[in-house]
Design a protein around this motif. Sequence first.
Motif, PDB file in Angstrom:
ATOM      1  N   LEU A  42       0.825  -1.211   0.000  1.00  0.00           N
ATOM      2  CA  LEU A  42       0.000   0.000   0.000  1.00  0.00           C
ATOM      3  C   LEU A  42       0.861   1.264   0.000  1.00  0.00           C
ATOM      4  CD1 LEU A  42      -2.777  -1.135   2.503  1.00  0.00           C
ATOM      5  CD2 LEU A  42      -2.980  -0.889   0.021  1.00  0.00           C
ATOM      6  N   ILE A  43       1.979   1.241   0.724  1.00  0.00           N
ATOM      7  CA  ILE A  43       2.857   2.413   0.754  1.00  0.00           C
ATOM      8  C   ILE A  43       3.435   2.687  -0.633  1.00  0.00           C
ATOM      9  CG2 ILE A  43       5.081   3.264   1.602  1.00  0.00           C
ATOM     10  CD1 ILE A  43       4.453   1.866   4.256  1.00  0.00           C
ATOM     11  N   ARG A  44       3.875   1.651  -1.307  1.00  0.00           N
ATOM     12  CA  ARG A  44       4.538   1.820  -2.601  1.00  0.00           C
ATOM     13  C   ARG A  44       3.551   2.098  -3.738  1.00  0.00           C
ATOM     14  NH1 ARG A  44       9.831  -0.841  -3.279  1.00  0.00           N
ATOM     15  NH2 ARG A  44       9.153  -1.354  -5.391  1.00  0.00           N
ATOM     16  N   SER A  45       2.324   1.590  -3.625  1.00  0.00           N
ATOM     17  CA  SER A  45       1.423   1.588  -4.780  1.00  0.00           C
ATOM     18  C   SER A  45       0.207   2.481  -4.642  1.00  0.00           C
ATOM     19  CB  SER A  45       0.957   0.147  -5.065  1.00  0.00           C
ATOM     20  OG  SER A  45       2.051  -0.729  -5.219  1.00  0.00           O
ATOM     21  N   THR A  46       0.015   3.138  -3.478  1.00  0.00           N
ATOM     22  CA  THR A  46      -1.152   4.001  -3.307  1.00  0.00           C
ATOM     23  C   THR A  46      -0.710   5.338  -2.723  1.00  0.00           C
ATOM     24  OG1 THR A  46      -1.635   3.255  -1.037  1.00  0.00           O
ATOM     25  CG2 THR A  46      -2.584   1.977  -2.836  1.00  0.00           C
ATOM     26  N   THR A  47      -1.656   6.238  -2.587  1.00  0.00           N
ATOM     27  CA  THR A  47      -1.370   7.538  -1.988  1.00  0.00           C
ATOM     28  C   THR A  47      -1.292   7.418  -0.471  1.00  0.00           C
ATOM     29  OG1 THR A  47      -3.716   8.111  -1.766  1.00  0.00           O
ATOM     30  CG2 THR A  47      -2.642   8.654  -3.860  1.00  0.00           C
ATOM     31  N   ASP A  48      -0.716   8.441   0.159  1.00  0.00           N
ATOM     32  CA  ASP A  48      -0.660   8.461   1.628  1.00  0.00           C
ATOM     33  C   ASP A  48      -2.060   8.422   2.231  1.00  0.00           C
ATOM     34  OD1 ASP A  48       2.053   8.569   1.431  1.00  0.00           O
ATOM     35  OD2 ASP A  48       2.254  10.674   2.018  1.00  0.00           O
ATOM     36  N   ASP A  49      -3.020   9.092   1.591  1.00  0.00           N
ATOM     37  CA  ASP A  49      -4.380   9.107   2.129  1.00  0.00           C
ATOM     38  C   ASP A  49      -5.005   7.719   2.109  1.00  0.00           C
ATOM     39  OD1 ASP A  49      -4.260  11.777   2.675  1.00  0.00           O
ATOM     40  OD2 ASP A  49      -5.435  12.426   0.942  1.00  0.00           O
ATOM     41  N   GLN A  50      -4.818   6.968   1.016  1.00  0.00           N
ATOM     42  CA  GLN A  50      -5.391   5.623   0.949  1.00  0.00           C
ATOM     43  C   GLN A  50      -4.755   4.706   2.000  1.00  0.00           C
ATOM     44  OE1 GLN A  50      -7.927   4.071  -0.899  1.00  0.00           O
ATOM     45  NE2 GLN A  50      -8.503   6.194  -1.319  1.00  0.00           N
ATOM     46  N   PHE A  51      -3.450   4.801   2.169  1.00  0.00           N
ATOM     47  CA  PHE A  51      -2.788   4.013   3.208  1.00  0.00           C
ATOM     48  C   PHE A  51      -3.280   4.430   4.589  1.00  0.00           C
ATOM     49  CE2 PHE A  51       1.157   3.366   5.917  1.00  0.00           C
ATOM     50  CZ  PHE A  51       0.938   2.010   6.085  1.00  0.00           C
TER      51      PHE A  51
ATOM     52  N   LEU B  27      -6.685   3.453   9.561  1.00  0.00           N
ATOM     53  CA  LEU B  27      -7.804   3.833  10.425  1.00  0.00           C
ATOM     54  C   LEU B  27      -8.834   2.712  10.508  1.00  0.00           C
ATOM     55  CD1 LEU B  27      -8.297   7.542   9.262  1.00  0.00           C
ATOM     56  CD2 LEU B  27      -7.361   6.781  11.453  1.00  0.00           C
ATOM     57  N   ALA B  28      -9.136   2.077   9.377  1.00  0.00           N
ATOM     58  CA  ALA B  28     -10.125   1.002   9.371  1.00  0.00           C
ATOM     59  C   ALA B  28      -9.614  -0.239  10.094  1.00  0.00           C
ATOM     60  CB  ALA B  28     -10.495   0.654   7.922  1.00  0.00           C
ATOM     61  N   SER B  29      -8.381  -0.641   9.802  1.00  0.00           N
ATOM     62  CA  SER B  29      -7.839  -1.843  10.443  1.00  0.00           C
ATOM     63  C   SER B  29      -7.665  -1.641  11.947  1.00  0.00           C
ATOM     64  CB  SER B  29      -6.510  -2.231   9.802  1.00  0.00           C
ATOM     65  OG  SER B  29      -5.572  -1.182   9.880  1.00  0.00           O
TER      66      SER B  29
ATOM     67  N   THR C 147      -6.291  15.975  14.618  1.00  0.00           N
ATOM     68  CA  THR C 147      -5.474  17.149  14.923  1.00  0.00           C
ATOM     69  C   THR C 147      -4.644  17.586  13.725  1.00  0.00           C
ATOM     70  OG1 THR C 147      -5.318  16.369  17.214  1.00  0.00           O
ATOM     71  CG2 THR C 147      -3.788  18.104  16.544  1.00  0.00           C
ATOM     72  N   LEU C 148      -4.087  16.616  12.988  1.00  0.00           N
ATOM     73  CA  LEU C 148      -3.247  16.932  11.828  1.00  0.00           C
ATOM     74  C   LEU C 148      -3.996  16.549  10.553  1.00  0.00           C
ATOM     75  CD1 LEU C 148       0.161  15.699  13.325  1.00  0.00           C
ATOM     76  CD2 LEU C 148      -0.736  18.034  13.250  1.00  0.00           C
ATOM     77  N   ASP C 149      -3.687  15.387   9.960  1.00  0.00           N
ATOM     78  CA  ASP C 149      -4.399  14.931   8.769  1.00  0.00           C
ATOM     79  C   ASP C 149      -4.125  13.446   8.561  1.00  0.00           C
ATOM     80  OD1 ASP C 149      -1.807  14.806   7.662  1.00  0.00           O
ATOM     81  OD2 ASP C 149      -1.981  16.815   6.840  1.00  0.00           O
ATOM     82  N   VAL C 150      -4.762  12.863   7.531  1.00  0.00           N
ATOM     83  CA  VAL C 150      -4.611  11.435   7.268  1.00  0.00           C
ATOM     84  C   VAL C 150      -3.190  11.120   6.791  1.00  0.00           C
ATOM     85  CG1 VAL C 150      -5.474   9.486   5.905  1.00  0.00           C
ATOM     86  CG2 VAL C 150      -7.065  11.204   6.748  1.00  0.00           C
ATOM     87  N   ALA C 151      -2.535  12.057   6.111  1.00  0.00           N
ATOM     88  CA  ALA C 151      -1.157  11.837   5.670  1.00  0.00           C
ATOM     89  C   ALA C 151      -0.219  11.648   6.860  1.00  0.00           C
ATOM     90  CB  ALA C 151      -0.689  13.000   4.806  1.00  0.00           C
ATOM     91  N   ALA C 152      -0.487  12.350   7.971  1.00  0.00           N
ATOM     92  CA  ALA C 152       0.320  12.169   9.179  1.00  0.00           C
ATOM     93  C   ALA C 152       0.143  10.767   9.746  1.00  0.00           C
ATOM     94  CB  ALA C 152      -0.063  13.210  10.222  1.00  0.00           C
TER      95      ALA C 152
ATOM     96  N   ALA D 106       2.474   8.543   7.833  1.00  0.00           N
ATOM     97  CA  ALA D 106       3.868   8.671   8.249  1.00  0.00           C
ATOM     98  C   ALA D 106       4.150   7.872   9.517  1.00  0.00           C
ATOM     99  CB  ALA D 106       4.210  10.149   8.463  1.00  0.00           C
ATOM    100  N   ILE D 107       3.258   7.964  10.486  1.00  0.00           N
ATOM    101  CA  ILE D 107       3.433   7.231  11.742  1.00  0.00           C
ATOM    102  C   ILE D 107       3.347   5.721  11.495  1.00  0.00           C
ATOM    103  CG2 ILE D 107       2.312   6.711  13.942  1.00  0.00           C
ATOM    104  CD1 ILE D 107       1.687   9.633  14.246  1.00  0.00           C
ATOM    105  N   ALA D 108       2.367   5.306  10.695  1.00  0.00           N
ATOM    106  CA  ALA D 108       2.182   3.876  10.445  1.00  0.00           C
ATOM    107  C   ALA D 108       3.345   3.287   9.650  1.00  0.00           C
ATOM    108  CB  ALA D 108       0.868   3.641   9.708  1.00  0.00           C
ATOM    109  N   ALA D 109       3.864   4.048   8.701  1.00  0.00           N
ATOM    110  CA  ALA D 109       4.968   3.531   7.881  1.00  0.00           C
ATOM    111  C   ALA D 109       6.232   3.332   8.704  1.00  0.00           C
ATOM    112  CB  ALA D 109       5.236   4.484   6.717  1.00  0.00           C
TER     113      ALA D 109
END
Length: 425
Positions: A36-45, A50-52, A247-252, A255-258
């Motif tokens: 997912l990190i390599r093949s999708t956007t930060d928002d999709q990851f 969030l769902a998992s 507080t920040l956004d889904v892209a943050a 970053a934390i998850a990666a």
Amino acid sequence: MSDRSRRHFAFARLLSTAVISQALLSAASFAVGLILIRSTTDDQFGYFILASNAVFLLVSLQAGFFNPPLAIRMHQLDLQGRGELVGGLYRVQYRILPAVGGLTILTALGLWYAGMLDAHAGPLVVATAVAALAVLHREYFRMVLFAHRRPNDVLRTDIFFVALMVAGVFAAVLTPAPAVTAILALSLGAAASGILLSQALRRHEPWSTEGTQGVLREVMPLAAWPTAGAAIHWTFSQGYIYLVAGTLDVAAVAAIAATRLLLMPVNLLSTGIGSLMLPVAAGWLQKHGAPLLWRRLWLLALGLAAATLCYFAILWLLRDWIFAVVFKKQFAQRDELLMLWGAIFLVMVVRNQLVYLLSAQGRFRALTLLTLASAVIALVASYWGMLRFGVAGALVGMLVGELISVIGTVILSFRKARHPLTAPA
């Protein structure tokens, strides 16, 4: 071979099989994250995380409710009693979960139709509810087989689960909605694996689908506090993700998850051992008393801490190559996040082992109150940290919470460990 050597060999074999099973799941989780990190956007990851995490909250609640009665009472029951206990607990789950899951799906569809959930959130909530039902069914039978000390059966079904899930995620990145499709792949793998697990349990030991009447009332005194503790612990071990997103956004979140993904081998060791440690610790407590159990837990904790430090040293030296070549992506405050995750996991692996003395003694109320204090302080510190330091500040709060938790665990255990105690009835 002496009886003592045979017992040590049997425990080592059980432990190694549990670790292998967790290694397989951790490798699959890493593969899914990497795809997912390599093949999708930060928002999709980020949406996938969030769902998992919502599914993992429910798994934690289920484990907190069912695992203590299974781990502690299975040693005390005969064949019929074990079958009645397993069937009774399953009947409770079977009656409640489908109704709650169906209501959640209908509510999400209604909100989506009314425009209160957008084109991303609506399908994601529906897929998450479906995944939760499948995963909870699977995890229940994993717990029962581990309580029976049947990790080989679990490992065989985990292989099947991983194959289906990873193949599904490979296909998901080719679709317009990778996060939703990946969650549905998780559902498919969990549903198929759950069926195989239930069949493996029935082959090993028959169990009644009706079970003991009133089993919920019997286990509630033992299960209520660990369930509350699991929910509270989730708020600062996983729930902080939602605080970051708000507080920040889904892209943050991405970053934390990666960066957390790189510490997966540490989580592998701790979780793999932990899947068997509660029933093993309860047995040690009954046979040898609290002082010997406390010493063994410290030795295990120190060994895992040393392994964590060695792994992190290698990871730190290779970090530039990993982000440039493996992830093919850079994140803000990358090095700070990685350093903080290393400290968090070091404290966590120590706490995860030491807590089994209190768990085997059934002191779940004390653990829950300690976890509540740690969670409140951790979330406040995370929010303050994000406002002051950005995304890395969220992990500062987590580190504070883990430190408070391990210090409190040592204090609560110390006086009790000085005197022999027996496991609770």
